[in-house]
Design an enzyme around this catalytic site. Structure first.
Site: not given
Length: 381
Positions: A19, A22, A112, A136, A210
């Site tokens: 999670m 977003g 990542c 997601g 990010c």
């Protein structure tokens, strides 16, 4: 079979959901909870924007964690925050900086996914007794006729994230699931979030890298590697020195704007020579490349290419569509011979391989682009 492809009831299936805070990952957690799965949410603390820009109170990562926690409370699932800052710094941020300083254009999202989310987080999920790790991402996973699982481009071509997930291994695919891959638009995801009563339904999508606030990656590199950014010559491919630059990290192959050269002709960055500290420029036609050398190959196909090669489609940037090519494996990696030349093929980017140009093509794997000689090879020495 349940909706995640396991031969058991949802209530007997433990799913860890990554999670991010977003709307996408929140919808995944909520929809799986609604289906009756035993869901656990995990959020990774990876970076601190406040530290990155020397301004406390600007921690976007902290807001994302807060949003993920609120969603977990709303749907009544356990939620854990794991501090991965040190390993993220070592595996992703430091490699990103070193790659730029060597004249490459890296993709930290690939690293990542490879070394943090689908290696370290997957290990944690197994320690929690999870059967599945769900995210997601917009990509389709499905069972293949041979009993293994494959990855395919998402239904929404504008959201498809297969380019960033080529490094997923066959072993990881056995327990990874991507429930949003068949959604045709992002609005469908937001509509599901509203229907599920999620507070993040209208939250804006994240932009840029990010850990690079305001998109200024050069500032991050200069802070991480003080003194490593050196000026040098801007050299035309015919050998003429046209000017000076303030560091090769400010340039990328294919770039035209920002060269600050008064030559009367449109010039593009053709190559970055870190050893000599040169930015090599030339006309647009000098960007053309037909043979792409690749290393660090991750292969998801059923069979390896034979000596005659394999007809595939390759994608050299996330914003471009796959182009037809012949793939051949070599002693040191692979080569993709394009049927038509491609402009601006940049070392450090990914060359992602599909079985065809079809919008729903299967992902066969990919690797990192090595330095490639353009069709015009008169490079300054």
């Amino acid at each position: 079979m349940n909706s995640l492809g396991l031969p058991r009831a949802p209530g007997d299936t433990r799913v860890v959901v990554a999670m991010s805070g977003g709307v996408d990952s929140s919808v995944v957690a909520a929809m799986l909870k609604k289906e009756g799965y035993d869901v656990i949410g995990i959020t990774l603390q990876l970076y601190d924007h406040g530290d990155a820009i020397h301004r406390k109170g600007a921690c976007c990562a902290g807001q994302d964690i807060h949003d993920a926690r609120r969603v977990a409370e709303a749907i009544n699932i356990p939620h854990y925050v794991l501090d991965y800052e040190d390993r993220f710094r070592q595996e992703v941020i430091d490699r990103f900086a070193e790659s730029y300083l060597s004249g490459e254009t890296p993709i930290p999202c690939v690293e990542c996914n490879r070394s943090i989310k689908f290696r370290d987080l997957l290990k944690t999920a197994k320690e929690l007794g999870a059967d599945i790790l769900a995210t997601g991402h917009y990509i389709v996973d499905r069972a293949l006729p041979n009993g293994k699982r494959g990855l395919f481009r998402a239904a929404d071509p504008h959201r498809d994230q297969s380019y960033f997930l080529y490094a997923t291994t066959p072993e990881q695919l056995e327990i990874l699931r991507f429930p949003l891959g068949e959604l045709k638009t992002k609005e469908e995801t937001r509509a599901m979030a509203r229907e599920l009563g999620l507070s993040v339904a209208e939250k804006a999508d994240s932009q840029d890298i990010c850990f690079v606030p305001e998109g200024k990656y050069s500032d991050i590199i200069e802070r991480l590697k003080p003194g490593a950014v050196a000026p040098g010559d801007v050299v035309h491919i015919d050998g003429r020195v046209l000017g000076q630059h303030e560091g090769i990290i400010h340039y990328t192959v294919g770039q035209r704007r920002g060269l600050k050269l008064a030559t009367g002709e449109p010039l593009y960055v053709i190559k970055l020579d870190a050893e000599k500290g040169q930015v090599i420029v030339g006309p647009r036609e000098a960007l053309a490349t037909k043979t792409i050398r690749i290393n660090d190959i991750n292969w998801l196909g059923d069979e390896l290419p034979g000596p005659e090669g394999m007809e595939v489609a390759v994608r050299v940037r996330s914003t471009r569509e796959p182009r037809p090519a012949i793939l051949r494996f070599t002693e040191n990696g692979a080569e993709a011979e394009l049927l038509q030349s491609e402009d601006g093929v940049s070392p450090g980017q990914a060359c992602v391989i599909y079985d065809s140009e079809d919008p729903r093509a299967r992902l066969l794997g990919g690797g990192t682009i090595l330095r490639n000689e353009p069709v015009i090879t008169k490079i300054a020495v």
